[in-house]
Design a protein around this motif. Structure first.
Motif: not given
Lengths: 194, 191, 195
Positions: C34-41, C152-157, C161-165, C175-185
């Motif tokens: 549920v972290s794809k969109k900020l408002d649903s998050a 919410i942090l995740m949804a913001g990121i 990312l949607e627009r990133a290449e 990529i969601a997992m990798i981002v989560a990994g960076c946040m966990a770090l």
């Protein structure tokens, strides 16, 4: 032929972890060592097989309206049994897995299989499905845990497998490593699919 | 209405059967679990004070019994207590065996969930043997002026263990001889 | 004053140091799902805070006044999961009747919460840690807040990312997992923090 397929589909084609991304919490949490991974896999497989058996047997008696609560009670009972038996006979492993044993109840794989498969299929197919899914789950856990344990501690099942000159990448067995390894593995699976 | 009663009845049957089965299994496993816990502590005690053959409880520390162990001639072989303090990210509990002259005989970390690869290295035998033969005056991390060499990257865990054992040793000496040893003149290092 | 300090320490521990998602690995399915969109998050987060607080309250009462006196602690798992499931149903019905606007915002997320392991997790943790009634409720609240924060942090990121290449294979879950990994770090930096 198709009966065998019920067994094998869970291992690769419909692997609950890598393909369907279900039950991630225990996968990431207990995969810091291969030993924990095997323990968790065995516990979840036991619950999967037995709840599939029971649900397949009693599905005719349960009115549709209350099937989810009934399934949850069946699953929770088997989880409690696993919890008690593990505490009695493998206390060290029980302690390592800790909270994640009772949390097998809310593992989406198990309720998912009960609802999507065992509630609709006969006994033999349900057992095979449970075994296959359980095995797929266990294998996924072992793959992730092997990578994390070897990179993060230089060990496999507690034995040193890398030369002493190898400096363990600690991050692999810490929380971030779980996410990073999982993400890279999922990417690799995508690459294979293309 | 009748339909809802039936729903309730079916759920009730399922839950009752499940509870019955669980109660039965619980009655089988509960004694084993209790026995395991008792045995684990007993084994830890034997391990840190191998000369002792019988243990008498003498006091309490950290909600655990302090035992005085006797050897097979009935003489005092030493004491055991459980040292406990919060470390880096978890409670660290250590079973400590003490010689009659209040030196550490052996220790065994019995409970910890410190950082794997760093603090969790405290369970290694090489680390645990560092404590052998030390009394409370030197039971400090090297950085605090003691003789316990810290685990690399895990000073806090090491300090926790040393401090918890030191507190225990002091307490033990107090209840057993009611006097401080002469050689203590070191200032207490503040944590 | 001391009580306030204790509550503050608990809040820091539950939100940052032992964050339910990033340090304890609880509630990952909604975190990734549920972290794809900020408002649903945001909606999911609010629903989780609400249910976690309620679940902490009721499961604590059930444990203390039902399971322990009757010596049937072994039924804990069944009792808790049924409590949470019925609680979620009840909350859904009440909100639907009394606050249609809120229901519209939270409605879709409520049924998902039953199988959110963070809810059952916090209920069991409260009992394992032997918290008092008030602290159990507070722990539920803070754990929910911690969950919402990282969601919410995740949804913001991820919105960015949607627009990133990205390499094709890494899009979506990987990529969601990798981002989560960076946040966990990043959250690892909080570990060892105590008051």
């Amino acid at each position: 032929m198709s009966v065998i397929k019920e067994f094998t589909k869970g291992i690769v084609k419909e692997n609950p972890v890598f393909v369907m991304a279900l039950g991630l919490c225990p996968v990431l949490a207990v995969s810091s060592s291969v030993e924990n991974a095997i323990g968790m896999g065995a516990a979840a497989t036991f619950v999967l097989v037995f709840s599939n058996i029971f649900i397949s047997l009693i599905k005719g008696f349960i009115p549709r309206k209350i099937r989810i609560p009934s399934y949850i009670v069946v699953i929770a009972s088997f989880v409690t049994i696993v919890d008690m038996v593990m505490e009695a006979y493998v206390p060290a492993l029980h302690k390592n897995l800790g909270l994640f044993i009772p949390l097998i109840v809310v593992n989406c794989i198990i309720l998912g299989r009960a609802e999507a498969f065992a509630g609709k299929n006969n006994l033999i197919r349900s057992i095979l499905d449970g075994f296959g899914m359980g095995l797929g789950f266990t294998l996924a856990l072992i793959v992730i845990a092997s990578i994390r344990e070897i990179l993060g501690a230089g060990q496999f099942l507690g034995y040193n497998v890398l030369p002493a000159t190898f400096k363990p990448m600690l991050v692999a067995i810490l929380a971030p490593g779980a996410f990073l390894v999982m993400g890279l593995l999922m990417g690799l699976m995508n690459l294979k699919k293309k | 209405m009748k339909y809802f009663l039936r729903l309730g009845f079916v759920l009730l049957v399922i839950t009752t059967v499940a509870s019955g089965i669980l109660a039965y299994i619980n009655s089988l496993t509960e004694p084993i679990i209790k026995e395991n816990q008792r045995k684990a502590k007993e084994e830890a005690r034997m391990e840190v004070l191998p000369e002792a053959v019988s243990f008498d409880s003498i006091s309490y520390l950290n909600e655990e019994v302090i035992y005085a162990g006797k050897n097979n001639e009935g003489k005092l072989a030493g004491y055991t207590f459980v040292a406990s303090l919060y470390g880096y990210s978890s409670d660290v509990k250590t079973m400590v065996g003490v010689t009659p002259d209040f030196k550490v005989n052996k220790i065994k970390i019995i409970e910890q969930t410190e950082t794997p690869g760093l603090g969790a290295n405290c369970t290694k035998p090489e680390f645990q043997s560092l404590f052998e033969g030390k009394n409370e005056t030197v039971m400090l991390v090297d950085k605090d002026g003691g003789e316990i060499v810290s685990i690399t990257g895990a000073t806090i865990t090491t300090r926790t263990i040393a401090n918890s054992i030191r507190t225990g040793l002091k307490f033990l000496r107090k209840i057993e001889v009611q006097s401080e040893p002469e050689e203590i003149h070191r200032e207490e290092v503040t944590e | 004053m001391e009580l306030l300090a204790k509550i503050f320490a608990m809040a820091i521990a539950a939100i940052f140091v032992q964050n339910f998602v990033l340090a304890r690995f609880l509630g990952l399915c909604p975190y990734i799902g549920v972290s794809k969109k900020l408002d649903s998050a945001l909606g999911m987060g609010m629903a989780v805070i609400f249910v976690m607080t309620m679940a902490s309250t009721f499961t604590w009462l059930i444990q203390t006044y039902l399971l322990v006196p009757l010596k049937i602690e072994f039924l804990q798992t069944i009792a808790f999961i049924l409590t949470i499931a019925s609680l979620v149903q009840l909350v859904e019905m009440i909100i639907q009747k009394t606050a249609p606007a809120l229901y519209k915002a939270l409605g879709v997320f409520l049924p998902l919460i039953t199988t959110n392991c963070a809810v059952l997790g916090v209920a069991i943790l409260n009992i394992n840690e032997e918290y008092t009634f008030i602290f159990a409720i507070l722990n539920g609240l803070f754990a929910g807040l911690g969950f919402t924060l990282v969601l919410i942090l995740m949804a913001g990121i991820r919105e960015r990312l949607e627009r990133a290449e990205l390499p094709r294979t890494m899009r979506g879950m990987p990529i969601a997992m990798i981002v989560a990994g960076c946040m966990a770090l990043a959250f690892l930096g909080f570990s060892g923090l105590k008051f």
